[in-house]
Design a protein around this motif. Structure first.
Motif, PDB file in Angstrom:
ATOM      1  N   GLU A 197       6.421  12.913   4.278  1.00 22.91           N
ATOM      2  CA  GLU A 197       5.147  13.120   4.608  1.00 22.91           C
ATOM      3  C   GLU A 197       4.089  12.447   4.219  1.00 22.91           C
ATOM      4  OE1 GLU A 197       4.955  17.328   3.283  1.00 22.91           O
ATOM      5  OE2 GLU A 197       6.610  17.948   4.576  1.00 22.91           O
ATOM      6  N   LEU A 198       4.131  11.960   2.983  1.00 24.69           N
ATOM      7  CA  LEU A 198       3.015  11.112   2.628  1.00 24.69           C
ATOM      8  C   LEU A 198       2.929   9.853   3.434  1.00 24.69           C
ATOM      9  CD1 LEU A 198       0.701  10.539   0.204  1.00 24.69           C
ATOM     10  CD2 LEU A 198       2.612   9.578  -0.796  1.00 24.69           C
ATOM     11  N   LEU A 199       4.260   9.159   3.703  1.00 26.50           N
ATOM     12  CA  LEU A 199       3.990   8.011   4.679  1.00 26.50           C
ATOM     13  C   LEU A 199       4.132   8.081   5.870  1.00 26.50           C
ATOM     14  CD1 LEU A 199       7.034   6.066   2.309  1.00 26.50           C
ATOM     15  CD2 LEU A 199       4.394   5.774   2.169  1.00 26.50           C
ATOM     16  N   GLN A 214       0.791  -1.052  -0.098  1.00 25.75           N
ATOM     17  CA  GLN A 214      -0.069   0.011   0.111  1.00 25.75           C
ATOM     18  C   GLN A 214       1.096   1.072  -0.002  1.00 25.75           C
ATOM     19  OE1 GLN A 214      -0.317  -2.446   1.919  1.00 25.75           O
ATOM     20  NE2 GLN A 214      -2.457  -3.428   1.808  1.00 25.75           N
ATOM     21  N   GLY A 215       2.030   1.259   0.795  1.00 24.25           N
ATOM     22  CA  GLY A 215       3.016   2.483   0.961  1.00 24.25           C
ATOM     23  C   GLY A 215       3.558   2.569  -0.435  1.00 24.25           C
ATOM     24  N   LEU A 216       3.969   1.593  -0.995  1.00 28.14           N
ATOM     25  CA  LEU A 216       4.611   1.700  -2.351  1.00 28.14           C
ATOM     26  C   LEU A 216       3.662   2.164  -3.380  1.00 28.14           C
ATOM     27  CD1 LEU A 216       7.197   1.190  -3.836  1.00 28.14           C
ATOM     28  CD2 LEU A 216       6.378  -1.242  -4.377  1.00 28.14           C
ATOM     29  N   VAL A 217       2.405   1.686  -3.509  1.00 29.69           N
ATOM     30  CA  VAL A 217       1.501   2.421  -4.415  1.00 29.69           C
ATOM     31  C   VAL A 217       1.562   3.872  -4.165  1.00 29.69           C
ATOM     32  CG1 VAL A 217      -0.755   2.351  -5.159  1.00 29.69           C
ATOM     33  CG2 VAL A 217       0.245   0.197  -4.761  1.00 29.69           C
ATOM     34  N   LYS A 218       1.314   4.209  -2.957  1.00 29.17           N
ATOM     35  CA  LYS A 218       1.360   5.842  -2.636  1.00 29.17           C
ATOM     36  C   LYS A 218       2.391   6.396  -3.301  1.00 29.17           C
ATOM     37  CE  LYS A 218      -1.710   5.549   1.606  1.00 29.17           C
ATOM     38  NZ  LYS A 218      -1.586   6.132   2.765  1.00 29.17           N
ATOM     39  N   VAL A 219       3.687   5.965  -2.896  1.00 24.52           N
ATOM     40  CA  VAL A 219       4.795   6.655  -3.300  1.00 24.52           C
ATOM     41  C   VAL A 219       5.026   6.732  -4.821  1.00 24.52           C
ATOM     42  CG1 VAL A 219       7.287   6.232  -3.445  1.00 24.52           C
ATOM     43  CG2 VAL A 219       5.964   5.833  -1.223  1.00 24.52           C
ATOM     44  N   GLY A 232       6.958   0.276 -14.964  1.00 24.85           N
ATOM     45  CA  GLY A 232       7.373   0.303 -13.505  1.00 24.85           C
ATOM     46  C   GLY A 232       7.608   1.720 -13.097  1.00 24.85           C
ATOM     47  N   ASP A 233       8.812   1.901 -12.521  1.00 23.81           N
ATOM     48  CA  ASP A 233       9.259   3.282 -12.210  1.00 23.81           C
ATOM     49  C   ASP A 233       9.666   4.154 -13.182  1.00 23.81           C
ATOM     50  OD1 ASP A 233      11.471   1.663 -12.256  1.00 23.81           O
ATOM     51  OD2 ASP A 233      12.629   3.187 -11.114  1.00 23.81           O
ATOM     52  N   GLY A 234       9.695   3.591 -14.326  1.00 25.25           N
ATOM     53  CA  GLY A 234       9.969   4.291 -15.638  1.00 25.25           C
ATOM     54  C   GLY A 234       9.163   5.044 -16.518  1.00 25.25           C
ATOM     55  N   ILE A 235       9.391   6.368 -17.006  1.00 23.52           N
ATOM     56  CA  ILE A 235       8.380   7.087 -18.034  1.00 23.52           C
ATOM     57  C   ILE A 235       9.043   6.880 -19.213  1.00 23.52           C
ATOM     58  CG2 ILE A 235       7.071   8.928 -18.265  1.00 23.52           C
ATOM     59  CD1 ILE A 235       7.508   9.642 -15.260  1.00 23.52           C
ATOM     60  N   MET A 236       8.207   6.972 -20.299  1.00 24.52           N
ATOM     61  CA  MET A 236       8.499   6.922 -21.606  1.00 24.52           C
ATOM     62  C   MET A 236       7.740   8.152 -22.059  1.00 24.52           C
ATOM     63  SD  MET A 236       8.327   4.483 -24.862  1.00 24.52           S
ATOM     64  CE  MET A 236       8.258   5.201 -26.882  1.00 24.52           C
ATOM     65  N   ALA A 237       8.111   9.011 -22.783  1.00 21.49           N
ATOM     66  CA  ALA A 237       7.464  10.222 -23.240  1.00 21.49           C
ATOM     67  C   ALA A 237       8.047  10.575 -24.732  1.00 21.49           C
ATOM     68  CB  ALA A 237       7.444  11.365 -22.553  1.00 21.49           C
TER      69      ALA A 237
END
Length: 557
Positions: free
Chosen positions: A384-386, A314-319, A343-348
């Protein structure tokens, strides 16, 4: 009072007759036209499933037969719906007791007849050719035929949509006529009531007031829908024709709201500009694709593995949601298209038809700079979120690769699932540059072609000549330092010393190169490229390069 009552009854009866015609003819006719469109899509889906069943090895003959029966049934249903719509329109035209736009209705009737007749005959003929090709297992002919069939069906659906729009316009005209008749009824009742008695006036208002309020609500609701406001419905509690019309209107608005929610939801999974293009510009989805010069960006979160190991799901999804939201915003504000999250990558990517060819490299570089500026925000907000401090996120960083080059752009995928994306060597190069940040301790690496197009708007320093995996020639790579004219004195000193060291390094003047790279470290302690180059020079001294060495460095991963 008696005269007023009789007159009101006559006029209200006329309005009721007009409302009957609206609810029993206009709205059902619109419904039949809508059903034609739905049945056409069902028929097209059955046809594609027949093609899939035939193309299996071995062919699914039972599935093909069942879908063919469904296909033929939908074909007959379309004819029934068209005949039913024409009968209702003819009934409106033949009813001389009600005012209607018979000319427009006759044109609609003629267009439906033409659509069902000649155009449907051509579509059936083309579909017959497709089925014959399938039966003969001539899949090449079947593919060509299904393309022609899709084109004719799209044209067929566009004509149905145009007929529906005209029928809806005529329906709005009927509503306006009802309101006009009601207004005249009220005015006449008022005059007669004034001549007879105050009591008659009150009675007439009681009878007609409720009707006119309902009609006004209906008209206001129609105008609101026309203006694109779908959040309100008409509150009419009567069970007469106006109540039925209001209920039908509310159901229609509900369907429109549902469609709008579907479009908004779809826009969260695919970039809204791509969604808009797919819906409003069908040529954007051309399966054959187009070759264009594009700029591609890859972004990866350094330290993601250690981050994910110490968190709950749950915490990983929030992050991850917060990280992707923060890093996606610079891409969107700089007119980029987010192709996918890996995953943690972004392609634009940037480029036509979303960004002019002269601007896409500049927008991509500005987006990369803003993404790097967002690291501090990310490191501050995640703990702060966690609700905890000392998380691995505080040591996480970005790796960004940006490249410009020729790419294949278009809808790419299978017959059952497509994706509007970019492919080509420029995509691989951007990905390799993102990974090459590990070797230099940098946050971003940008190709030479990108910098050549964006040099007027950004400050950069040349990092090295690298040969990435899958390439045989070197690529000059650069690091983005900031927007034009924003560098601090230590950054300028770092760049100048590093460039001098790079020149000495390529001339194999090792001691001079180490001195310059050390000066760069004095200007900016911890500078990754300078540390990397000093270490590399030590290795090269121990094992000198070949005489024809061009100063490039191979990066295999």
């Amino acid at each position: 009072m008696v005269a007023t009552s009789v007159l009101s009854m006559v006029m209200v009866g006329r309005v009721g007759h007009l409302l009957d015609e609206l609810t029993e003819r206009y709205i059902p006719a619109n419904t039949h036209l809508t059903r034609i469109n739905i049945l056409s899509f069902e028929r097209a889906l059955a046809l594609r499933r027949m093609v899939i069943a035939k193309m299996q090895d071995p062919p699914d003959e039972l599935g093909y037969k069942a879908r063919k029966q469904f296909y033929e049934a939908r074909d007959a249903d379309i004819d029934k719906e068209a005949d039913a719509a024409r009968k209702l329109i003819s009934a409106v035209i033949d009813d001389s007791s009600t005012p209607s736009d018979n000319t427009a209705l006759a044109r609609i009737d003629s267009r439906i007849e033409s659509l069902v007749g000649e155009f449907r005959r051509l579509l059936r003929q083309e579909s017959g050719d497709l089925l014959a090709a399938l039966d003969a297992r001539d899949f090449s002919a079947a593919r060509r035929s299904i393309g022609r069939t899709d084109t004719m069906r799209d044209e067929y659906n566009e004509k149905v949509e145009a007929i529906r729009a005209d029928m809806l316009k005529v329906s709005y005209g009927a509503i306006a006529t009802i309101r006009s008749e009601q207004t005249r009824a009220v005015q006449t009742s008022a005059i007669v009531t004034a001549l007879t008695a105050i009591i008659g006036l009150i009675f007439a208002n009681l009878v007609s007031g409720g009707i006119i309020r309902s009609v006004r609500k209906l008209l206001d609701g129609t105008r609101a829908v026309e203006a694109g406001h779908l959040e309100q419905s008409i509150d009419v509690r009567t069970t007469d024709e106006i109540g039925q019309l209001a209920a039908a209107f509310n159901r229609m608005v509900g369907q429109l709201r549902t469609n709008q929610r579907v479009r908004e939801t779809f826009g969260k999974y695919v970039d809204p500009r791509v969604v808009e293009g797919l819906i409003e510009r069908p040529n954007l989805t051309a399966a054959e694709g187009q070759r264009r010069v594009m700029t591609v960006l890859f972004c990866d979160l350094r330290g993601f593995t250690s981050l994910s190991e110490g968190m709950t799901p749950q915490g990983l999804v929030k992050v991850m949601n917060r990280y992707l939201s923060i890093m996606s915003e610079p891409i969107r504000t700089n007119r980029g298209i987010i192709d996918k999250y890996i995953g943690d990558g972004i392609m634009a990517y940037w480029g036509p038809p979303f960004v002019d060819e002269a601007d896409h490299a500049r927008f991509a570089c500005l987006a990369a700079i803003e993404m790097i500026d967002c690291i501090a925000t990310l490191r501050r907000e995640i703990p702060e979120l966690l609700g905890v401090r000392g998380t691995p996120m505080e040591t996480c960083d970005l790796r960004i690769g940006v490249a410009t080059g020729d790419a294949l752009v278009g809808s790419i995928g299978s017959e059952v699932m497509m994706s509007y994306t970019v492919m080509g060597d420029v995509v691989n190069l951007a990905s390799r540059l993102e990974g090459a940040n590990k070797a230099y301790g940098t946050r971003n690496l940008v190709s030479e072609r990108t910098i050549a197009a964006a040099a007027a708007d950004v400050e950069v320093r040349e990092i090295d000549r690298v040969v990435v995996a899958g390439h045989t020639r070197f690529e000059v790579v650069f690091e983005l330092l900031g927007s034009k004219g924003t560098l601090k004195p230590q950054q300028l000193a770092l760049r100048n010393s590093y460039l001098d060291g790079l020149a000495a390094y390529r001339e194999q003047r090792w001691d001079d190169a180490v001195a310059q790279f050390s000066a760069a470290l004095e200007a900016m302690p911890g500078d990754g490229p300078s540390i990397t180059m000093i270490k590399r020079i030590k290795d090269l001294k121990a094992s000198p390069p070949a005489q024809d060495w061009d100063g490039s460095w191979h990066i295999e991963k």
